[in-house]
Structure formats: C-alpha cells, structure tokens
Design a protein around this motif. Sequence first.
Motif, PDB file in Angstrom:
ATOM      1  N   PHE A 220       0.836  -1.196   0.000  1.00 43.11           N
ATOM      2  CA  PHE A 220       0.000   0.000   0.000  1.00 43.11           C
ATOM      3  C   PHE A 220       0.869   1.243   0.000  1.00 43.11           C
ATOM      4  N   PRO A 221       0.468   2.254  -0.756  1.00 45.40           N
ATOM      5  CA  PRO A 221       1.230   3.503  -0.752  1.00 45.40           C
ATOM      6  C   PRO A 221       1.205   4.169   0.613  1.00 45.40           C
ATOM      7  N   VAL A 222       2.272   4.904   0.927  1.00 45.01           N
ATOM      8  CA  VAL A 222       2.340   5.674   2.171  1.00 45.01           C
ATOM      9  C   VAL A 222       2.323   7.158   1.798  1.00 45.01           C
ATOM     10  N   HIS A 223       2.089   8.008   2.791  1.00 43.61           N
ATOM     11  CA  HIS A 223       2.017   9.447   2.555  1.00 43.61           C
ATOM     12  C   HIS A 223       3.025  10.172   3.441  1.00 43.61           C
ATOM     13  N   VAL A 224       3.623  11.194   2.892  1.00 44.77           N
ATOM     14  CA  VAL A 224       4.355  12.152   3.720  1.00 44.77           C
ATOM     15  C   VAL A 224       3.380  13.275   4.050  1.00 44.77           C
ATOM     16  N   ARG A 225       3.190  13.511   5.332  1.00 46.77           N
ATOM     17  CA  ARG A 225       2.246  14.525   5.805  1.00 46.77           C
ATOM     18  C   ARG A 225       3.008  15.779   6.205  1.00 46.77           C
ATOM     19  N   ILE A 226       2.618  16.898   5.616  1.00 45.98           N
ATOM     20  CA  ILE A 226       3.282  18.177   5.891  1.00 45.98           C
ATOM     21  C   ILE A 226       2.225  19.182   6.337  1.00 45.98           C
ATOM     22  N   VAL A 227       2.435  19.765   7.491  1.00 48.94           N
ATOM     23  CA  VAL A 227       1.563  20.850   7.953  1.00 48.94           C
ATOM     24  C   VAL A 227       2.342  22.151   7.787  1.00 48.94           C
ATOM     25  N   THR A 228       1.835  23.040   6.950  1.00 47.58           N
ATOM     26  CA  THR A 228       2.538  24.288   6.653  1.00 47.58           C
ATOM     27  C   THR A 228       1.559  25.370   6.213  1.00 47.58           C
ATOM     28  N   ASP A 229       1.948  26.622   6.446  1.00 45.79           N
ATOM     29  CA  ASP A 229       1.189  27.749   5.893  1.00 45.79           C
ATOM     30  C   ASP A 229       1.996  28.454   4.790  1.00 45.79           C
ATOM     31  N   ASP A 230       3.095  27.795   4.419  1.00 40.83           N
ATOM     32  CA  ASP A 230       3.953  28.314   3.346  1.00 40.83           C
ATOM     33  C   ASP A 230       3.457  27.754   2.013  1.00 40.83           C
ATOM     34  N   HIS A 231       2.233  28.151   1.624  1.00 38.00           N
ATOM     35  CA  HIS A 231       1.543  27.536   0.493  1.00 38.00           C
ATOM     36  C   HIS A 231       2.261  27.765  -0.843  1.00 38.00           C
ATOM     37  N   ARG A 232       2.819  28.943  -1.009  1.00 38.29           N
ATOM     38  CA  ARG A 232       3.484  29.235  -2.279  1.00 38.29           C
ATOM     39  C   ARG A 232       4.724  28.377  -2.464  1.00 38.29           C
ATOM     40  N   GLU A 233       5.514  28.251  -1.396  1.00 37.35           N
ATOM     41  CA  GLU A 233       6.761  27.492  -1.506  1.00 37.35           C
ATOM     42  C   GLU A 233       6.495  25.998  -1.723  1.00 37.35           C
ATOM     43  N   ILE A 234       5.498  25.449  -1.018  1.00 43.89           N
ATOM     44  CA  ILE A 234       5.233  24.021  -1.196  1.00 43.89           C
ATOM     45  C   ILE A 234       4.693  23.743  -2.592  1.00 43.89           C
ATOM     46  N   ALA A 235       3.964  24.723  -3.156  1.00 37.25           N
ATOM     47  CA  ALA A 235       3.469  24.550  -4.527  1.00 37.25           C
ATOM     48  C   ALA A 235       4.621  24.511  -5.524  1.00 37.25           C
ATOM     49  N   VAL A 236       5.710  25.227  -5.206  1.00 39.54           N
ATOM     50  CA  VAL A 236       6.878  25.235  -6.078  1.00 39.54           C
ATOM     51  C   VAL A 236       7.708  23.970  -5.871  1.00 39.54           C
ATOM     52  N   GLN A 237       7.935  23.634  -4.596  1.00 37.92           N
ATOM     53  CA  GLN A 237       8.807  22.499  -4.272  1.00 37.92           C
ATOM     54  C   GLN A 237       8.134  21.147  -4.540  1.00 37.92           C
ATOM     55  N   PHE A 238       6.826  21.054  -4.215  1.00 40.48           N
ATOM     56  CA  PHE A 238       6.111  19.778  -4.317  1.00 40.48           C
ATOM     57  C   PHE A 238       4.749  19.989  -4.977  1.00 40.48           C
ATOM     58  N   ASP A 264      13.669  13.733   3.613  1.00 41.82           N
ATOM     59  CA  ASP A 264      14.996  14.352   3.522  1.00 41.82           C
ATOM     60  C   ASP A 264      14.966  15.555   2.591  1.00 41.82           C
ATOM     61  N   GLN A 265      14.218  15.429   1.488  1.00 39.36           N
ATOM     62  CA  GLN A 265      14.124  16.527   0.533  1.00 39.36           C
ATOM     63  C   GLN A 265      13.444  17.737   1.156  1.00 39.36           C
ATOM     64  N   VAL A 266      12.400  17.508   1.934  1.00 39.01           N
ATOM     65  CA  VAL A 266      11.689  18.606   2.594  1.00 39.01           C
ATOM     66  C   VAL A 266      12.619  19.317   3.576  1.00 39.01           C
ATOM     67  N   ARG A 267      13.376  18.539   4.331  1.00 37.09           N
ATOM     68  CA  ARG A 267      14.275  19.134   5.328  1.00 37.09           C
ATOM     69  C   ARG A 267      15.397  19.938   4.688  1.00 37.09           C
ATOM     70  N   ARG A 268      15.815  19.536   3.481  1.00 33.07           N
ATOM     71  CA  ARG A 268      16.875  20.284   2.793  1.00 33.07           C
ATOM     72  C   ARG A 268      16.341  21.530   2.077  1.00 33.07           C
ATOM     73  N   SER A 269      15.022  21.573   1.898  1.00 34.61           N
ATOM     74  CA  SER A 269      14.429  22.683   1.153  1.00 34.61           C
ATOM     75  C   SER A 269      14.260  23.916   2.037  1.00 34.61           C
ATOM     76  N   THR A 270      13.787  25.012   1.438  1.00 30.80           N
ATOM     77  CA  THR A 270      13.548  26.254   2.181  1.00 30.80           C
ATOM     78  C   THR A 270      12.117  26.340   2.697  1.00 30.80           C
ATOM     79  N   LEU A 271      11.383  25.234   2.622  1.00 33.01           N
ATOM     80  CA  LEU A 271       9.986  25.220   3.053  1.00 33.01           C
ATOM     81  C   LEU A 271       9.891  25.328   4.578  1.00 33.01           C
ATOM     82  N   ASN A 272       9.064  26.258   5.043  1.00 34.42           N
ATOM     83  CA  ASN A 272       8.778  26.374   6.469  1.00 34.42           C
ATOM     84  C   ASN A 272       7.588  25.469   6.812  1.00 34.42           C
TER      85      ASN A 272
END
Length: 309
Positions: A220-238, A264-272
């Motif tokens: 079964f697929p798994v999900h990475v769950r991200i809680v953020t209000d940095d909507h613009r950056e997450i739209a660019v990064q993911f 790991d990719q999220v942690r290396r990114s500039t996403l808050n």
Amino acid sequence: MGTIGINFKNIQHQYRTKDVLRGVSFHADPSSITFLAGENGAGKTTLIKVALGLISPKAGNTLFDGLSVGKIREKIGCVFDEPPVYPHESGFDNLKFLSGIHSLDQKWSQEVCAMLNLDKGLLKHKAKALSLGQRHRLAVAAALLRKPKYLFLDEPSIGLDPPSWQLVQTALKQMADRGCAILITGQNYDAMENLADNIAILQNGKLIFSGSIVKLVQAFPVHVRIVTDDHREIAVQFPEAEHNSSGIYRIVCESSEEARAVIDQVRRSTLNFQELSIEKASMGKMMTDIYAGRFRPERRGLAYESVQN
C-alpha cells in the motif's frame, strides 16, 4: 507450503440458488495465525462450517495435513461468535463439557486458565452469571484444553473488552508457538494486523487475495504529511502534493523508502513547516479500499498464493 496445515481446495457452496463460496482455495499454515477477512456475508462462517464438516460443500474439500476432517476431529478446536455455554452449569463443568475431555490435564488446564485469567472463584459460578466476555474466554479456554493442532475462531473479539481481548491474543500466539494452525475471522482489522501472520480475503464468495500480511501492508502507498502555511513554496517544491483547507499536505509515495527520501528533501528545502511525518494506511483503510475495488493486489506486484487443485 500448501501440503501441511489446513488446506481449502476449490470449495464451492450454494444456499438455494445463491453461490456463497465460489472455488475458494488457500492454506493456513501450522505455527501461524491466518486472518480470514471479508465483509459481512462474504462466506467466512460458511467456509469454517464446511471445514468442520458441519455442512457439505457443492464441490471441493478441506484437508488437514492431507487428511479429512473425520480422521482428525479430536485435534480440532473451534470457537464461534456466540459462545455455546451451558447456563446452569459451573465454569468448571463447562470446560469439561465444551472441551469434550472427560479427564482434563490438570497442569495444562491451569496454564490455559492462567492465560485467560479464569480463576477458581470465577469458574465456580454458573455460566449464566458470567458476562459475555467471560463466557467467550471460557469458550476459548475449552477449545485450547483440547490441545488442538487446528484451531478455528469466528469473531472471537465480540463482547471482549481490550484487556480480555489482549489475553485471548496472547493465548493464541502461544498456541501458534506450539505448532497450531489457527484460522481466525473478525472485523477489528487493526488488531488483526498485529496478531495474524497471513491473510485470506473473501469477497462475494471468491478469494481475492491470500498471502503475507506484511507483504500486503508494504504494497500500500504511504504518505508524507506536511503541515505548513507556506503555500506558495510548497506549490513550487512539491506541486504533486494534495492538500485540504487546514493546511495539511500529503505526498503519495510508492514505498517507505521513497517517503523517507521525500522527508529528507523537505528538510533540505527552504519550506517552512510545522509538522512533518510519514503516514501509513491503517489496516481498516486498506480493507475498505480493497472491498471498494480501489486497490488491486496484483497491480502492486503481489504474488497470488493459493492451493493447487
């Protein structure tokens, strides 16, 4: 595999004109617990009754280490969802009557009763004075007193509070360690994920999957769950991330390894972000998706295991 333990071979059965079991073939191995899953009316109880020789199938048979049920009946233990106790008899007498053993092994009796927390004080009471959970534990104890090589339990968790169900699970695991082949049904899917080794899934009388629970969960697929209000950056990064109005984003991954790479990719990114975690589907959610046809095991590379007819 498939020659020892409990082997269902092309079981077919009808009630009037309705096909209840349609060519069901799989095996329940010794020293393991097999979860027989399916929605209400899928044919689970009927299959158990066929295996026990309580009803005759239209076609197919069930073999126990290659032998018919009539030749190994004394090696079978069974507990149905309604524990069949004698209400006006004591717990002690019920253990004798339900187990079918005239001379109980005292040492084993003490071990079983200790496993299921059935003390002498409780067993002195008439069964009608016991709660449903206590009667269920009594029925499980009676089945275990037979020292079964093959054990069937149909909805054994009904009426049990969490501590009582934990006692039953511990007892079943000990029986599996003793070499018993155990087949169990139930609707508490998440509990079964932690209890059973293998799973056989019935839907509309057909077997749609049989194999390891671990392999099924991993598929079964798994999900990475991200809680953020940095909507613009997450739209660019993911840009593939799904989201809801609460600012919770989920990225679907094909495996736990891929999910860890995304973390790991999220942690290396500039996403808050406020929260970052990996979510796995619960067993209940998995079964819901399977029943609804939203998940096909064969499309995820799962081998279909069955008994050859």
